[in-house]
Write a protein that holds these residues in place. Structure first.
Motif, mmCIF file in Angstrom:
data_model
loop_
_atom_site.group_PDB
_atom_site.id
_atom_site.type_symbol
_atom_site.label_atom_id
_atom_site.label_comp_id
_atom_site.label_asym_id
_atom_site.label_seq_id
_atom_site.Cartn_x
_atom_site.Cartn_y
_atom_site.Cartn_z
ATOM 1 N N ARG A 52 0.807 -1.225 0.000
ATOM 2 C CA ARG A 52 0.000 0.000 0.000
ATOM 3 C C ARG A 52 0.841 1.275 0.000
ATOM 4 O O ARG A 52 0.432 2.289 -0.559
ATOM 5 N N GLU A 53 2.018 1.223 0.626
ATOM 6 C CA GLU A 53 2.779 2.456 0.829
ATOM 7 C C GLU A 53 4.190 2.411 0.253
ATOM 8 O O GLU A 53 4.891 3.431 0.260
ATOM 9 N N GLY A 54 4.603 1.222 -0.207
ATOM 10 C CA GLY A 54 5.944 1.095 -0.754
ATOM 11 C C GLY A 54 7.006 1.111 0.334
ATOM 12 O O GLY A 54 6.707 1.112 1.532
ATOM 13 N N ILE A 55 8.273 1.130 -0.087
ATOM 14 C CA ILE A 55 9.383 1.092 0.872
ATOM 15 C C ILE A 55 9.374 2.329 1.762
ATOM 16 O O ILE A 55 9.815 2.295 2.911
ATOM 17 N N ARG A 56 8.830 3.441 1.251
ATOM 18 C CA ARG A 56 8.767 4.659 2.056
ATOM 19 C C ARG A 56 7.877 4.472 3.274
ATOM 20 O O ARG A 56 8.056 5.144 4.288
ATOM 21 N N GLY A 57 6.903 3.564 3.159
ATOM 22 C CA GLY A 57 6.027 3.308 4.294
ATOM 23 C C GLY A 57 6.771 2.753 5.494
ATOM 24 O O GLY A 57 6.397 3.006 6.640
ATOM 25 N N LEU A 58 7.828 1.975 5.229
ATOM 26 C CA LEU A 58 8.613 1.400 6.315
ATOM 27 C C LEU A 58 9.466 2.458 7.014
ATOM 28 O O LEU A 58 9.912 2.253 8.143
ATOM 29 N N TYR A 59 9.718 3.555 6.311
ATOM 30 C CA TYR A 59 10.495 4.651 6.910
ATOM 31 C C TYR A 59 9.599 5.827 7.297
ATOM 32 O O TYR A 59 10.089 6.928 7.521
ATOM 33 N N LYS A 60 8.294 5.557 7.385
ATOM 34 C CA LYS A 60 7.376 6.611 7.788
ATOM 35 C C LYS A 60 7.687 7.009 9.229
ATOM 36 O O LYS A 60 7.894 6.164 10.090
ATOM 37 N N GLY A 61 7.694 8.299 9.465
ATOM 38 C CA GLY A 61 8.046 8.782 10.798
ATOM 39 C C GLY A 61 9.538 8.773 11.054
ATOM 40 O O GLY A 61 9.983 8.911 12.193
ATOM 41 N N ALA A 62 10.331 8.627 9.989
ATOM 42 C CA ALA A 62 11.787 8.532 10.174
ATOM 43 C C ALA A 62 12.449 9.879 10.391
ATOM 44 O O ALA A 62 13.566 9.941 10.892
ATOM 45 N N THR A 63 11.748 10.960 10.024
ATOM 46 C CA THR A 63 12.373 12.286 10.171
ATOM 47 C C THR A 63 12.666 12.629 11.627
ATOM 48 O O THR A 63 13.778 13.074 11.943
ATOM 49 N N PRO A 64 11.703 12.429 12.559
ATOM 50 C CA PRO A 64 12.058 12.692 13.958
ATOM 51 C C PRO A 64 13.220 11.835 14.451
ATOM 52 O O PRO A 64 14.146 12.359 15.082
ATOM 53 N N PRO A 65 13.236 10.513 14.186
ATOM 54 C CA PRO A 65 14.384 9.731 14.638
ATOM 55 C C PRO A 65 15.695 10.100 13.943
ATOM 56 O O PRO A 65 16.758 9.965 14.544
ATOM 57 N N LEU A 66 15.619 10.528 12.654
ATOM 58 C CA LEU A 66 16.850 10.881 11.960
ATOM 59 C C LEU A 66 17.604 11.947 12.741
ATOM 60 O O LEU A 66 18.812 11.867 12.936
ATOM 61 N N LEU A 67 16.867 12.949 13.194
ATOM 62 C CA LEU A 67 17.459 13.969 14.041
ATOM 63 C C LEU A 67 17.445 13.528 15.495
ATOM 64 O O LEU A 67 18.412 13.716 16.228
ATOM 65 N N GLY A 68 16.330 12.916 15.886
ATOM 66 C CA GLY A 68 16.134 12.573 17.301
ATOM 67 C C GLY A 68 17.029 11.464 17.789
ATOM 68 O O GLY A 68 17.606 11.571 18.880
ATOM 69 N N TRP A 69 17.154 10.368 17.020
ATOM 70 C CA TRP A 69 17.993 9.264 17.482
ATOM 71 C C TRP A 69 19.448 9.665 17.534
ATOM 72 O O TRP A 69 20.181 9.238 18.422
ATOM 73 N N ALA A 70 19.869 10.492 16.560
ATOM 74 C CA ALA A 70 21.243 10.991 16.624
ATOM 75 C C ALA A 70 21.433 11.829 17.889
ATOM 76 O O ALA A 70 22.424 11.676 18.609
ATOM 77 N N LEU A 71 20.459 12.704 18.169
ATOM 78 C CA LEU A 71 20.531 13.525 19.379
ATOM 79 C C LEU A 71 20.387 12.670 20.626
ATOM 80 O O LEU A 71 21.131 12.831 21.604
ATOM 81 N N MET A 72 19.436 11.717 20.593
ATOM 82 C CA MET A 72 19.189 10.864 21.757
ATOM 83 C C MET A 72 20.409 10.005 22.080
ATOM 84 O O MET A 72 20.809 9.894 23.249
ATOM 85 N N ASP A 73 20.993 9.385 21.058
ATOM 86 C CA ASP A 73 22.167 8.557 21.321
ATOM 87 C C ASP A 73 23.361 9.407 21.730
ATOM 88 O O ASP A 73 24.205 8.973 22.519
ATOM 89 N N SER A 74 23.434 10.620 21.191
ATOM 90 C CA SER A 74 24.504 11.518 21.609
ATOM 91 C C SER A 74 24.388 11.824 23.097
ATOM 92 O O SER A 74 25.373 11.736 23.843
ATOM 93 N N ILE A 75 23.186 12.143 23.548
ATOM 94 C CA ILE A 75 22.982 12.469 24.970
ATOM 95 C C ILE A 75 23.110 11.216 25.829
ATOM 96 O O ILE A 75 23.743 11.231 26.886
ATOM 97 N N GLN A 76 22.502 10.115 25.360
ATOM 98 C CA GLN A 76 22.565 8.877 26.145
ATOM 99 C C GLN A 76 24.001 8.384 26.312
ATOM 100 O O GLN A 76 24.465 8.131 27.435
ATOM 101 N N LEU A 77 24.728 8.260 25.189
ATOM 102 C CA LEU A 77 26.076 7.695 25.254
ATOM 103 C C LEU A 77 27.078 8.693 25.821
ATOM 104 O O LEU A 77 28.059 8.296 26.456
ATOM 105 N N GLY A 78 26.831 9.984 25.599
ATOM 106 C CA GLY A 78 27.687 10.983 26.233
ATOM 107 C C GLY A 78 27.516 10.981 27.746
ATOM 108 O O GLY A 78 28.499 11.026 28.497
ATOM 109 N N THR A 79 26.257 10.903 28.194
ATOM 110 C CA THR A 79 25.988 10.821 29.635
ATOM 111 C C THR A 79 26.543 9.534 30.216
ATOM 112 O O THR A 79 27.153 9.532 31.290
#
Length: 320
Positions: free
Chosen positions: A84-111
């Protein structure tokens, strides 16, 4: 005679010199705060997104739909999403994690890195105990929850839009954030409405990092190639973490994926009421919907992320 006396004079002079100029005590490397954990965390978070987001989309959709939902299982969910949505459907909502996971892992692993150094004390050559690693993981999980709560809320809201008019409410994560800010009495604070559930889930990071240390020790003792130890230990630690924390993740995602903002009249207003609603509808099985998809995802995702983290951490340790 002169030949015999020369060594004696040399020895005497050497002892005298040692007495007057003792060997200096080696200066210990500083064990203060460091930035390299934050930098390495950015690379780790990006790796998680690329490897793990399609699995995460399937997991979240199964968790939200429950046993009586639109998907029979992970394969059915994957097939319908691709159709129904193609391969893009599997990456739906990826924009917040693209920035967020990088930021989250930076804070988590830095802490995590700095808490480890703090718990080690003044001498970085003394290995940190496994309980020490677990305690550092708990602290890192609590700190990163304040960043993770809004990122994961936006991700969950986008992931449960199935490409049809009935479920599509937001054109983008930014549109979603604006809607929540306008509708919530306290504006942008609404993005942190599921913070208690996020803290509950991420408090299990004590298990992730405590078990990572144990698995690293065991794999090293078994003679596993050192290049593979971070991947294997990271994958096994992630599986152990999810085995314990998965019900908390289901509760968190149910609260995040419901129509926002969360209020008293919401279906899932609190952790306790959400748990009761899941149990009433699906029984104990409801807390493990999507579990095996998550386990399959967590091993390669976290293993790859930890290879990147350990590789860069060793090279940047004395630079930052």
């Amino acid at each position: 005679m002169s030949t015999a006396s020369a060594p004696a004079m040399t020895t005497a002079n050497t002892h005298s010199s040692d007495h007057l100029s003792p060997t200096p005590t080696p200066v210990k490397r500083s064990n203060g705060p460091t930035l390299h954990g934050f930098v390495c965390g950015i690379a780790s978070g990006t790796t998680k997104l690329v490897v793990g987001h399609p699995f995460d989309t399937v997991k979240v959709r199964l968790q939200i739909e429950g046993l009586q939902g639109r998907f029979k299982g992970p394969i059915d969910c994957l097939a319908k999403t691709l159709r129904r949505e193609g391969i893009r459907g599997l990456y739906k909502g990826a924009t917040p994690p693209l920035l967020g996971w990088a930021l989250m892992d930076s804070i988590q692993l830095g802490t995590l890195t700095n808490l480890r150094r703090c718990l080690q004390g003044d001498d970085p050559s003394v290995p940190l105990s496994t309980p020490g690693h677990a305690l550092a993981g708990l602290g890192a999980g609590i700190v990163v929850s304040f960043v993770a709560a809004p990122v994961e809320l936006l991700k969950a809201q986008m992931q449960v839009q199935y490409g049809d008019r009935a479920t599509t409410r937001y054109s983008s994560p930014i549109a979603c954030a604006k809607h929540i800010a306008r509708a919530h009495p306290w504006g942008l604070v609404g993005l942190w409405s599921a913070l208690p559930a996020t803290l509950l889930f991420r408090s299990f990071f004590w298990l992730l990092w405590g078990s990572y240390d144990l698995y690293t020790q065991k794999l090293t003792a078994f003679g596993v190639n050192t290049a593979w130890v971070p991947f294997l230990a990271g994958g096994l630690a992630a599986n152990s973490f999810w085995a314990m924390s998965f019900p908390a993740d289901v509760i968190k995602n149910r609260m995040m994926a419901q129509p926002q903002p969360i209020g008293e009249n919401a279906r899932y207003p609190t952790i306790v009421k959400t748990a009761k609603a899941i149990y009433a509808t699906d029984g104990p099985r409801g807390f493990f919907r999507g579990f095996w998809t998550c386990q399959l995802r967590s091993f390669p995702t976290n293993g790859a992320a930890l290879i990147v983290f350990e590789f860069l951490s060793k090279r940047l340790e004395h630079v930052l």
